[in-house]
Design an enzyme around this catalytic site. Structure first.
Site, PDB file in Angstrom:
ATOM      1  N   LEU A  30     -50.109  -3.732  68.777  1.00 21.47           N
ATOM      2  CA  LEU A  30     -49.248  -4.281  67.729  1.00 21.47           C
ATOM      3  C   LEU A  30     -48.193  -3.277  67.262  1.00 21.47           C
ATOM      4  O   LEU A  30     -48.476  -2.096  67.090  1.00 21.47           O
ATOM      5  CB  LEU A  30     -50.100  -4.725  66.547  1.00 21.47           C
ATOM      6  CG  LEU A  30     -51.191  -5.752  66.887  1.00 21.47           C
ATOM      7  CD1 LEU A  30     -51.976  -6.122  65.632  1.00 21.47           C
ATOM      8  CD2 LEU A  30     -50.608  -6.994  67.540  1.00 21.47           C
ATOM      9  N   HIS A  31     -46.985  -3.787  67.064  1.00 20.29           N
ATOM     10  CA  HIS A  31     -45.883  -2.980  66.536  1.00 20.29           C
ATOM     11  C   HIS A  31     -45.266  -3.727  65.363  1.00 20.29           C
ATOM     12  O   HIS A  31     -45.762  -4.794  64.960  1.00 20.29           O
ATOM     13  CB  HIS A  31     -44.854  -2.687  67.647  1.00 20.29           C
ATOM     14  CG  HIS A  31     -44.418  -3.910  68.396  1.00 20.29           C
ATOM     15  ND1 HIS A  31     -43.752  -4.947  67.798  1.00 20.29           N
ATOM     16  CD2 HIS A  31     -44.582  -4.266  69.699  1.00 20.29           C
ATOM     17  CE1 HIS A  31     -43.496  -5.879  68.692  1.00 20.29           C
ATOM     18  NE2 HIS A  31     -44.007  -5.509  69.859  1.00 20.29           N
ATOM     19  N   HIS A  34     -44.803  -7.527  65.537  1.00 20.32           N
ATOM     20  CA  HIS A  34     -45.982  -8.353  65.232  1.00 20.32           C
ATOM     21  C   HIS A  34     -46.238  -8.371  63.721  1.00 20.32           C
ATOM     22  O   HIS A  34     -46.604  -9.397  63.152  1.00 20.32           O
ATOM     23  CB  HIS A  34     -47.225  -7.773  65.914  1.00 20.32           C
ATOM     24  CG  HIS A  34     -47.169  -7.757  67.409  1.00 20.32           C
ATOM     25  ND1 HIS A  34     -47.034  -6.603  68.139  1.00 20.32           N
ATOM     26  CD2 HIS A  34     -47.244  -8.771  68.309  1.00 20.32           C
ATOM     27  CE1 HIS A  34     -47.031  -6.894  69.422  1.00 20.32           C
ATOM     28  NE2 HIS A  34     -47.143  -8.187  69.562  1.00 20.32           N
ATOM     29  N   GLN A  58     -51.352 -15.361  82.250  1.00 20.62           N
ATOM     30  CA  GLN A  58     -49.889 -15.346  82.158  1.00 20.62           C
ATOM     31  C   GLN A  58     -49.261 -14.149  82.878  1.00 20.62           C
ATOM     32  O   GLN A  58     -48.057 -13.947  82.788  1.00 20.62           O
ATOM     33  CB  GLN A  58     -49.442 -15.415  80.698  1.00 20.62           C
ATOM     34  CG  GLN A  58     -49.712 -14.181  79.856  1.00 20.62           C
ATOM     35  CD  GLN A  58     -49.383 -14.427  78.388  1.00 20.62           C
ATOM     36  OE1 GLN A  58     -50.098 -15.133  77.676  1.00 20.62           O
ATOM     37  NE2 GLN A  58     -48.291 -13.838  77.907  1.00 20.62           N
ATOM     38  N   GLY A 144     -42.388 -14.678  67.819  1.00 21.21           N
ATOM     39  CA  GLY A 144     -41.147 -13.913  67.754  1.00 21.21           C
ATOM     40  C   GLY A 144     -40.022 -14.561  68.551  1.00 21.21           C
ATOM     41  O   GLY A 144     -40.253 -15.162  69.598  1.00 21.21           O
ATOM     42  N   LYS A 146     -37.894 -12.931  70.140  1.00 18.67           N
ATOM     43  CA  LYS A 146     -37.572 -12.138  71.328  1.00 18.67           C
ATOM     44  C   LYS A 146     -37.948 -12.885  72.605  1.00 18.67           C
ATOM     45  O   LYS A 146     -37.272 -12.774  73.610  1.00 18.67           O
ATOM     46  CB  LYS A 146     -38.274 -10.769  71.295  1.00 18.67           C
ATOM     47  CG  LYS A 146     -37.781  -9.886  72.444  1.00 18.67           C
ATOM     48  CD  LYS A 146     -38.347  -8.499  72.379  1.00 18.67           C
ATOM     49  CE  LYS A 146     -39.728  -8.430  72.930  1.00 18.67           C
ATOM     50  NZ  LYS A 146     -39.788  -8.615  74.399  1.00 18.67           N
ATOM     51  N   VAL A 173     -37.523  -7.763  65.683  1.00 19.95           N
ATOM     52  CA  VAL A 173     -37.393  -6.479  64.976  1.00 19.95           C
ATOM     53  C   VAL A 173     -36.845  -5.465  65.973  1.00 19.95           C
ATOM     54  O   VAL A 173     -37.290  -5.408  67.129  1.00 19.95           O
ATOM     55  CB  VAL A 173     -38.748  -6.010  64.404  1.00 19.95           C
ATOM     56  CG1 VAL A 173     -38.616  -4.654  63.731  1.00 19.95           C
ATOM     57  CG2 VAL A 173     -39.288  -7.038  63.425  1.00 19.95           C
ATOM     58  N   SER A 183     -44.214  -4.225  73.164  1.00 24.77           N
ATOM     59  CA  SER A 183     -45.350  -3.374  73.543  1.00 24.77           C
ATOM     60  C   SER A 183     -45.006  -2.620  74.827  1.00 24.77           C
ATOM     61  O   SER A 183     -45.500  -1.514  75.058  1.00 24.77           O
ATOM     62  CB  SER A 183     -46.604  -4.219  73.747  1.00 24.77           C
ATOM     63  OG  SER A 183     -46.857  -4.971  72.582  1.00 24.77           O
ATOM     64  N   ARG A 184     -44.169  -3.198  75.663  1.00 23.29           N
ATOM     65  CA  ARG A 184     -43.821  -2.561  76.944  1.00 23.29           C
ATOM     66  C   ARG A 184     -42.878  -1.369  76.770  1.00 23.29           C
ATOM     67  O   ARG A 184     -42.702  -0.589  77.705  1.00 23.29           O
ATOM     68  CB  ARG A 184     -43.222  -3.585  77.912  1.00 23.29           C
ATOM     69  CG  ARG A 184     -44.252  -4.612  78.374  1.00 23.29           C
ATOM     70  CD  ARG A 184     -43.731  -5.515  79.479  1.00 23.29           C
ATOM     71  NE  ARG A 184     -44.810  -6.281  80.084  1.00 23.29           N
ATOM     72  CZ  ARG A 184     -45.130  -7.542  79.792  1.00 23.29           C
ATOM     73  NH1 ARG A 184     -44.442  -8.203  78.879  1.00 23.29           N
ATOM     74  NH2 ARG A 184     -46.133  -8.148  80.402  1.00 23.29           N
TER      75      ARG A 184
HETATM   76  O1  PAF Z   1     -46.173 -13.492  73.027  1.00 20.31           O
HETATM   77  C1  PAF Z   1     -47.339 -13.130  73.295  1.00 20.31           C
HETATM   78  O2  PAF Z   1     -47.821 -12.102  72.837  1.00 20.31           O
HETATM   79  C2  PAF Z   1     -48.184 -13.997  74.213  1.00 20.31           C
HETATM   80  O3  PAF Z   1     -47.404 -14.590  75.199  1.00 20.31           O
HETATM   81  C3  PAF Z   1     -49.020 -15.044  73.462  1.00 20.31           C
HETATM   82  C4  PAF Z   1     -48.134 -16.055  72.755  1.00 20.31           C
HETATM   83  C5  PAF Z   1     -49.920 -14.365  72.458  1.00 20.31           C
HETATM   84  C6  PAF Z   1     -49.895 -15.821  74.447  1.00 20.31           C
HETATM   85  O4  PAF Z   1     -50.758 -14.976  75.144  1.00 20.31           O
END
Ligand code: PAF
Length: 294
Positions: A30-31, A34, A58, A144, A146, A173, A183-184
């Protein structure tokens, strides 16, 4: 903050919720982006729940699932400080039991951009978000801006499947130099971190051209290309200026649009976007973009 891992415990917690529940689904690490979602949820809800689950469905086979940043302890401390009531951190088998056989697929809007470059990505997002919505039954869920295409996919599935959930988009943000928080960004070395400002500089240039009256889709895409091409560490995956609702590429802009891009900085693939619309606040207000121009 209550930490729950099992679905049964989550159901029990849900039965005990009185008032309006705001949900912030995340993959952890988390940043401040989030935390802006959490803050908004806190302001608008009686009870705030956050989910932390790095969703393998995903990620493509050659993507960064195994090295995706994880910091559960740090995340929980941030969420406790932000006044979150409950954090759901399910193990893999709670979300995907071994014979899990269901997929949620949103057609049309997923055909291009991230959906085209990352086959299966949005099936993974739509499936996990559907499951999280079914499990937690929030009144509102926060995402977000983004992830512009993800936001539209989630809005569509919410409407199509009839979830009584309001999807709330929250502004990206940015670092002081304009880089969108992600996060990347943790993958970037110092030279790459400097180069990564090319994304926001390209979007800023497109927005400046749009504000000056440019309405040609190709001209706006070219504006972004030339900023990105000048950055030696950047490799363009795509640049797009698309209709805000359909995400179809624009020849001419006649209404709200979204300028978006995906760019490799070294081995790290970053995305960002800006909405080009009269009702959209300046996403770069206060950013010192010029200081990093190459
Ligand atoms: O945006 C994200 O962090 C992810 O794609 C989500 C919405 C939590 C689904 O895994």
């Amino acid at each position: 903050v209550e930490i729950i891992e099992s679905i049964e415990a989550l159901w029990a917690a849900r039965r005990g919720v009185g008032g309006r529940l705001g949900l912030v689904p995340t993959m952890g690490a988390l940043h401040a982006g989030h935390l802006a979602l959490v803050e908004r949820a806190r302001a608008e809800s009686d009870v705030v729940w956050v989910t932390i689950f790095v969703n393998p469905l995903q990620f493509g086979p050659r993507e960064d699932l195994s090295r995706y940043p994880r910091d559960l302890e740090g995340d929980l401390a941030k969420l406790a400080a932000a006044g979150v009531d409950l954090v759901f951190t399910p193990p893999l088998e709670a979300i995907y039991p071994p014979d899990f056989s269901t997929r949620v697929e949103v057609h049309g809007i997923t055909a291009r951009l991230e959906g085209e470059r990352r086959p299966g990505h949005f099936v993974g997002v739509a499936t996990v978000v559907t499951k999280l919505f079914a499990l937690t039954q929030p009144h509102r869920a926060y995402f977000g801006k983004k992830d512009a295409q993800q936001l539209r996919v989630i809005r569509r599935l919410t409407r199509d499947l009839g979830f009584p959930i309001e999807i709330v988009p929250v502004a990206t943000v940015r670092e002081p130099d304009g880089l969108a928080l992600s996060s990347r960004n943790l993958y970037l070395d110092p030279a790459e971190r400097r180069a990564a400002t090319a994304l926001s500089r390209a979007l800023h240039a497109a927005r400046a051209a749009w504000l000056a009256g440019e309405r040609g889709g190709e001209a706006l895409r070219n504006t972004m290309w030339s900023v990105l091409e000048a950055e030696p560490l950047a490799r363009i995956d795509y640049v797009s200026v698309a209709d805000d609702a359909t995400l179809e590429e624009c020849a001419r802009l006649t209404g709200p649009a979204v300028a978006s891009l995906a760019v490799f900085i070294g081995a790290t693939r970053l995305i960002d976007n800006v909405r080009l619309a009269d009702d959209e606040p300046d996403p770069f207000a206060g950013a010192a973009l010029a200081t990093h121009q190459s």
